[in-house]
Design a protein around this motif. Structure first.
Motif, PDB file in Angstrom:
ATOM      1  N   PHE A 141       0.851  -1.187   0.000  1.00  0.00           N
ATOM      2  CA  PHE A 141       0.000   0.000   0.000  1.00  0.00           C
ATOM      3  C   PHE A 141       0.891   1.243   0.000  1.00  0.00           C
ATOM      4  N   PRO A 142       1.383   1.606  -1.204  1.00  0.00           N
ATOM      5  CA  PRO A 142       2.343   2.705  -1.302  1.00  0.00           C
ATOM      6  C   PRO A 142       1.664   4.072  -1.321  1.00  0.00           C
ATOM      7  N   GLY A 143       2.516   5.088  -1.318  1.00  0.00           N
ATOM      8  CA  GLY A 143       2.054   6.466  -1.390  1.00  0.00           C
ATOM      9  C   GLY A 143       2.651   7.300  -0.289  1.00  0.00           C
ATOM     10  N   GLY A 144       2.912   8.564  -0.605  1.00  0.00           N
ATOM     11  CA  GLY A 144       3.458   9.478   0.378  1.00  0.00           C
ATOM     12  C   GLY A 144       4.879   9.120   0.772  1.00  0.00           C
TER      13      GLY A 144
ATOM     14  N   ARG B   6      -3.875  13.114   0.989  1.00  0.00           N
ATOM     15  CA  ARG B   6      -4.744  12.357   1.903  1.00  0.00           C
ATOM     16  C   ARG B   6      -4.624  12.887   3.330  1.00  0.00           C
ATOM     17  N   MET B   7      -4.433  14.186   3.463  1.00  0.00           N
ATOM     18  CA  MET B   7      -4.309  14.830   4.781  1.00  0.00           C
ATOM     19  C   MET B   7      -3.210  14.175   5.608  1.00  0.00           C
ATOM     20  N   ASN B   8      -2.140  13.775   4.916  1.00  0.00           N
ATOM     21  CA  ASN B   8      -0.955  13.174   5.546  1.00  0.00           C
ATOM     22  C   ASN B   8      -1.279  11.895   6.316  1.00  0.00           C
ATOM     23  N   ALA B   9      -2.263  11.148   5.826  1.00  0.00           N
ATOM     24  CA  ALA B   9      -2.542   9.838   6.409  1.00  0.00           C
ATOM     25  C   ALA B   9      -1.382   8.895   6.104  1.00  0.00           C
ATOM     26  N   PHE B  10      -1.113   7.992   7.033  1.00  0.00           N
ATOM     27  CA  PHE B  10      -0.014   7.041   6.874  1.00  0.00           C
ATOM     28  C   PHE B  10      -0.430   5.892   5.966  1.00  0.00           C
ATOM     29  N   THR B  11       0.248   5.755   4.831  1.00  0.00           N
ATOM     30  CA  THR B  11       0.084   4.580   3.998  1.00  0.00           C
ATOM     31  C   THR B  11       0.942   3.452   4.571  1.00  0.00           C
ATOM     32  N   GLY B  12       0.845   2.277   3.964  1.00  0.00           N
ATOM     33  CA  GLY B  12       1.655   1.160   4.440  1.00  0.00           C
ATOM     34  C   GLY B  12       3.137   1.425   4.324  1.00  0.00           C
TER      35      GLY B  12
ATOM     36  N   SER C 202      -3.759  12.656   9.679  1.00  0.00           N
ATOM     37  CA  SER C 202      -5.150  12.240   9.902  1.00  0.00           C
ATOM     38  C   SER C 202      -5.258  10.765  10.224  1.00  0.00           C
ATOM     39  N   GLY C 203      -4.140  10.132  10.629  1.00  0.00           N
ATOM     40  CA  GLY C 203      -4.179   8.737  11.035  1.00  0.00           C
ATOM     41  C   GLY C 203      -3.690   7.803   9.947  1.00  0.00           C
ATOM     42  N   SER C 204      -4.322   6.639   9.833  1.00  0.00           N
ATOM     43  CA  SER C 204      -3.931   5.636   8.843  1.00  0.00           C
ATOM     44  C   SER C 204      -4.730   5.823   7.561  1.00  0.00           C
ATOM     45  N   ASP C 205      -4.080   5.560   6.434  1.00  0.00           N
ATOM     46  CA  ASP C 205      -4.763   5.607   5.152  1.00  0.00           C
ATOM     47  C   ASP C 205      -5.811   4.490   5.093  1.00  0.00           C
ATOM     48  N   LEU C 206      -7.023   4.827   4.717  1.00  0.00           N
ATOM     49  CA  LEU C 206      -8.118   3.864   4.765  1.00  0.00           C
ATOM     50  C   LEU C 206      -7.926   2.701   3.800  1.00  0.00           C
TER      51      LEU C 206
END
Length: 280
Positions: A46-49, A70-76, A109-113
């Motif tokens: 789950f890449p990105g950022g 993504r409001m700086n959500a954490f991707t994998g 904003s937490g974890s990427d959905l």
């Protein structure tokens, strides 16, 4: 700890109980069934950022959570990168402090959905939890005017899983922690300072918050990096560990600075204070 927070957020470099690297020992090991490589392999799907690190000659580093789309959500991949950046900082012997900020106008904003949905089974969720708890620790928080913190876990049918609940209780007390988590209220800077969630409110707005945070941290980390890191270690040990173990760590750390270069230089220059003893 999943937060809605506008820049900046202030952290110390992680500390280790085993000298000379300074980090509180990992919460989870293979004895707990934790296999870091296994969960990291799944998270890589789950890449990105990115998680970007800049180390300065002053001994202050800036880490940027960079996924503004993504409001700086954490991707994998970002979760794995954060672990790698923390490992790198632990080896940085000249380091004194770390400022963590979010790209653009949001902290995180937490974890990427997308990643959350893909590893929504309890087994993978607990493995992710163990990875992030082993990575994260925090000591001080600064807020810019107009910023806010909000714990929105209950709206997602969750509780904090990255160490946020246990440490929130230690920071603001169980009553305030329960209120923040159960109501998901918006916490402005004034209220955050009043309950101890934030240390100070920066004088300027978000556009200059990084400069203000760097100045604040510089004022609080003057002196040799070895002494600053030792101070952090005894404080974090006192906060995180039972008293008898914290006292042993304090003794060990004291032995590393007593008669050390900074101590000998200070003795050679003579006392700069009056009426104070070095001992308790």
């Amino acid at each position: 700890m999943a937060l809605h927070l506008r820049k900046c957020f202030l952290l110390p470099i992680r500390s280790r109980l085993v000298l000379p690297q300074q980090r509180i020992k990992s919460v989870y090991t293979t004895c707990d069934g934790f296999n870091e490589e296994e969960i990291r392999e799944k998270l890589q799907r789950f890449p990105g950022g990115s998680v970007d690190l800049s180390k300065q000659t002053s001994g202050i580093a800036v880490l940027t959570v960079n996924n503004p789309g993504r409001m700086n959500a954490f991707t994998g991949t970002m979760m794995g990168e954060l672990k790698d950046r923390v490992d790198e900082l632990e080896q940085w012997t000249d380091g004194k402090g770390l400022i963590v900020q979010g790209a653009a106008s949001t902290f995180c904003s937490g974890s990427d959905l997308n990643a959350v949905r893909a590893i929504s089974n309890p087994q993978d969720g607990m493995k992710m939890c163990m990875l992030m708890q082993n990575t994260l620790t925090r000591l001080l928080r600064l807020m810019a005017p107009g910023s806010e913190i909000r714990f929105v876990h209950k709206h997602m049918g969750l509780v904090p899983g990255w160490g946020g609940a246990a440490r929130l209780v230690r920071i603001v007390g169980s009553k305030n922690a329960l209120q923040l988590l159960s109501t998901a209220r918006r916490v402005d800077p004034d209220y955050a300072v009043s309950i101890g969630l934030a240390e100070e409110i920066l004088a300027s707005d978000v556009s200059r918050s990084l400069d203000q945070a760097q100045k604040w941290l510089s004022d609080h980390t003057k002196g040799p990096s070895s002494v600053i890191r030792a101070l952090k270690k005894v404080v974090i040990s006192g906060r995180e560990l039972p008293l008898d173990e914290a006292l042993r760590i304090e003794k060990q750390v004291f032995g590393t600075v007593w008669g050390g270069p900074a101590n000998l230089e200070a003795l050679a220059q003579g006392p700069k204070h009056k009426g104070h003893n070095t001992d308790d």
